[in-house]
Design an enzyme around this catalytic site. Structure first.
Site, PDB file in Angstrom:
ATOM      1  CB  CYS A 157      56.308  49.976  44.275  1.00 57.69           C
ATOM      2  SG  CYS A 157      54.774  49.406  45.009  1.00 57.69           S
ATOM      3  CG  HIS A 191      56.413  49.216  40.292  1.00 59.93           C
ATOM      4  ND1 HIS A 191      56.449  47.928  40.770  1.00 59.93           N
ATOM      5  CD2 HIS A 191      55.300  49.789  40.818  1.00 59.93           C
ATOM      6  CE1 HIS A 191      55.403  47.742  41.568  1.00 59.93           C
ATOM      7  NE2 HIS A 191      54.690  48.854  41.608  1.00 59.93           N
ATOM      8  CG  ASN A 243      51.845  46.699  42.305  1.00 57.49           C
ATOM      9  OD1 ASN A 243      52.959  46.359  42.683  1.00 57.49           O
ATOM     10  ND2 ASN A 243      51.411  47.946  42.362  1.00 57.49           N
TER      11      ASN A 243
HETATM   12  O1  UT7 Z   1      52.536  50.112  43.262  1.00 61.03           O
HETATM   13  C1  UT7 Z   1      52.459  51.491  43.409  1.00 61.03           C
HETATM   14  C2  UT7 Z   1      51.965  52.092  42.228  1.00 61.03           C
HETATM   15  N1  UT7 Z   1      50.524  51.914  42.124  1.00 61.03           N
HETATM   16  C3  UT7 Z   1      49.949  52.301  41.035  1.00 61.03           C
HETATM   17  O2  UT7 Z   1      50.647  52.721  40.132  1.00 61.03           O
HETATM   18  C4  UT7 Z   1      48.433  52.306  40.906  1.00 61.03           C
HETATM   19  C5  UT7 Z   1      48.022  53.526  40.144  1.00 61.03           C
HETATM   20  N2  UT7 Z   1      46.586  53.628  39.934  1.00 61.03           N
HETATM   21  C6  UT7 Z   1      45.939  52.808  39.080  1.00 61.03           C
HETATM   22  O3  UT7 Z   1      46.503  51.915  38.502  1.00 61.03           O
HETATM   23  C7  UT7 Z   1      44.474  53.095  38.816  1.00 61.03           C
HETATM   24  O4  UT7 Z   1      44.133  54.352  39.345  1.00 61.03           O
HETATM   25  C8  UT7 Z   1      43.535  52.006  39.416  1.00 61.03           C
HETATM   26  C9  UT7 Z   1      43.698  50.718  38.627  1.00 61.03           C
HETATM   27  C10 UT7 Z   1      43.853  51.772  40.872  1.00 61.03           C
HETATM   28  C11 UT7 Z   1      42.077  52.454  39.298  1.00 61.03           C
HETATM   29  O5  UT7 Z   1      41.753  52.720  37.955  1.00 61.03           O
HETATM   30  P1  UT7 Z   1      40.916  54.033  37.593  1.00 61.03           P
HETATM   31  O6  UT7 Z   1      40.703  53.994  36.154  1.00 61.03           O
HETATM   32  O7  UT7 Z   1      41.670  55.201  38.188  1.00 61.03           O
HETATM   33  O8  UT7 Z   1      39.538  53.776  38.317  1.00 61.03           O
HETATM   34  P2  UT7 Z   1      38.826  54.610  39.486  1.00 61.03           P
HETATM   35  O9  UT7 Z   1      39.539  54.427  40.768  1.00 61.03           O
HETATM   36  O10 UT7 Z   1      38.578  55.986  38.981  1.00 61.03           O
HETATM   37  O11 UT7 Z   1      37.427  53.872  39.553  1.00 61.03           O
HETATM   38  C12 UT7 Z   1      36.523  53.902  38.453  1.00 61.03           C
HETATM   39  C13 UT7 Z   1      35.281  53.120  38.826  1.00 61.03           C
HETATM   40  C14 UT7 Z   1      34.677  53.551  40.151  1.00 61.03           C
HETATM   41  O12 UT7 Z   1      33.277  53.468  40.013  1.00 61.03           O
HETATM   42  P3  UT7 Z   1      32.384  54.786  39.742  1.00 61.03           P
HETATM   43  O13 UT7 Z   1      32.680  55.699  40.904  1.00 61.03           O
HETATM   44  O14 UT7 Z   1      32.893  55.307  38.428  1.00 61.03           O
HETATM   45  O15 UT7 Z   1      31.008  54.252  39.709  1.00 61.03           O
HETATM   46  C15 UT7 Z   1      35.131  52.505  41.125  1.00 61.03           C
HETATM   47  O16 UT7 Z   1      34.250  52.334  42.210  1.00 61.03           O
HETATM   48  O17 UT7 Z   1      35.619  51.735  38.997  1.00 61.03           O
HETATM   49  C16 UT7 Z   1      35.134  51.280  40.267  1.00 61.03           C
HETATM   50  N3  UT7 Z   1      36.023  50.228  40.745  1.00 61.03           N
HETATM   51  C17 UT7 Z   1      35.855  48.930  40.457  1.00 61.03           C
HETATM   52  N4  UT7 Z   1      34.911  48.281  39.749  1.00 61.03           N
HETATM   53  C18 UT7 Z   1      35.024  46.953  39.630  1.00 61.03           C
HETATM   54  C19 UT7 Z   1      37.152  50.367  41.490  1.00 61.03           C
HETATM   55  N5  UT7 Z   1      37.703  49.165  41.702  1.00 61.03           N
HETATM   56  C20 UT7 Z   1      36.920  48.259  41.063  1.00 61.03           C
HETATM   57  C21 UT7 Z   1      36.985  46.865  40.915  1.00 61.03           C
HETATM   58  N6  UT7 Z   1      36.025  46.263  40.192  1.00 61.03           N
HETATM   59  N7  UT7 Z   1      37.969  46.131  41.447  1.00 61.03           N
END
Ligand code: UT7
Length: 333
Positions: free
Chosen positions: A127, A260, A290
């Site tokens: 990225c 980005h 993204n």
């Molecule tokens: O391109 C390179 C750069 N990439 C990035 O910058 C990405 C950086 N990271 C992020 O943007 C965020 O960390 C994410 C968007 C990937 C994830 O957001 P988050 O707020 O960190 O969520 P999380 O991974 O902590 O997940 C929270 C909850 C989990 O459930 P529990 O364990 O709390 O029950 C996940 O299982 O959300 C759940 N979850 C989803 N639920 C519905 C994860 N993905 C999904 C989904 N739909 N697609």
């Protein structure tokens, strides 16, 4: 060096044309959630919008390659710059989803555009790829080794997504953005800084490889989203401050911040940490997810064409992603 007539260099390089291309029709969060539900993966428009700001993405159909997207974006950028194929003497394609192992996507783009002179190679910094490629092209131009470089970010990330991993497959999309960078007597690219910390390679990767003609390992993207998030907000701030310091400028002299486009929350954090109002932040991630190396040149093109970015404006372009890599470029348009 074949281009010996170019020796001597220009003091600066400038962006003189931009273009972007997205394949097919947008796939909304609801449509994607419905498709994923078909194989037991649960997600929702509400979750995706709340955590990322993304509302839709574009997914290239099977017969469309990375170089096809790149060529479409390049043609638009070349038309914008008023430049013909005979004047392009360098092509850099930033991509992690090339058409094939080799030749490079840049060589395939060169062929499709009917360009027969100059160098062409890919830049693989995920990225951060576009910012890496822009910095590379700027250095070639200032060293006198190129006069008109086509710098492209192009991706078909949908090809490396695991559609059973809801934590990643809802985040990414396909697309391409391109700029024409030209040798100039007046300043355009003012400063750039590139960084990598390979020790963090495990937090965002596609660890497959080709062995005896087969893809082995895990040829799908994996990500520790929270680790990437934390590092991203730190390095987006630090690299912005580095290039501003190099150019002897203050944050309030930035007209447009174009980081980005990964997650609207990361973008907003970056603007806040730099003390910039959200009105100076260009956000396009909501419209196409993204798109890795394609996101920065696409967002620049959007903001130029809708009249926000004007000649003379200072624009801060920033990449961050797998490697772990990051970089910033401060440009005067
Ligand atoms: O391109 C390179 C750069 N990439 C990035 O910058 C990405 C950086 N990271 C992020 O943007 C965020 O960390 C994410 C968007 C990937 C994830 O957001 P988050 O707020 O960190 O969520 P999380 O991974 O902590 O997940 C929270 C909850 C989990 O459930 P529990 O364990 O709390 O029950 C996940 O299982 O959300 C759940 N979850 C989803 N639920 C519905 C994860 N993905 C999904 C989904 N739909 N697609």
């Amino acid at each position: 060096m074949a281009n010996s007539h170019l020796q001597g260099g220009a003091p600066f390089s400038r962006i003189v044309g931009t273009g972007r291309f997205l394949p097919g029709e947008p796939v909304t969060n609801d449509a994607l959630a419905q498709r994923l539900a078909g194989h037991g993966v649960e997600t929702s428009d509400a979750w995706i919008q709340e955590r990322t700001g993304i509302t839709q993405r574009y997914l290239a159909s099977a017969e469309v390659s990375c170089s096809d997207l790149a060529v479409n974006a390049a043609r638009i950028a070349m038309a914008d710059a008023g430049i013909g194929a005979d004047q392009i003497d360098m092509i850099l394609v930033a991509t992690s989803t090339p058409d094939m192992i080799f030749p490079s996507t840049a060589c395939l783009v060169q062929k499709k555009l009917g360009i027969t002179q100059g160098a062409a190679f890919d830049v693989q910094a995920v990225c951060s790829g576009f910012v890496y490629a822009l910095a590379t092209a700027d250095l070639f131009i200032r060293a006198g080794k190129a006069r008109n470089a086509l710098v492209i970010g192009a991706e078909v990330f949908s090809r490396i997504l695991d559609w059973n991993d809801r934590g990643t497959c809802v985040l990414f999309g396909d697309g391409a953005g391109a700029v024409v960078l030209r040798a100039s007597q007046t300043p355009g690219v003012l400063a750039h800084r590139l960084h990598a910390r390979g020790e963090y390679e495990g937090i965002l990767r596609t660890p497959g490889q080709i062995s005896h003609g087969n893809a082995t390992g895990h040829p799908f993207l994996t990500m520790d989203g929270q680790a990437v998030f934390k590092l991203a907000v730190q390095v987006l701030e630090s690299s912005a401050r580095e290039v501003l310091s190099d150019a002897q400028m203050q944050p309030d002299q930035v007209d447009w911040l174009i980081p980005h486009q990964a997650n609207v929350r990361i973008l907003q954090f970056t603007a806040k940490r730099l003390g910039l109002p959200l009105s100076k932040l260009v956000v396009t991630v909501d419209q196409h997810g993204n798109t890795s190396a394609a996101s920065v040149p696409m967002a620049l093109d959007v903001a130029r064409r809708d009249g926000r970015v004007q000649p003379g404006h200072h624009v801060l372009l920033q990449g961050v992603g797998g490697g772990f890599t990051w970089g910033a470029a401060l440009v005067r348009m």
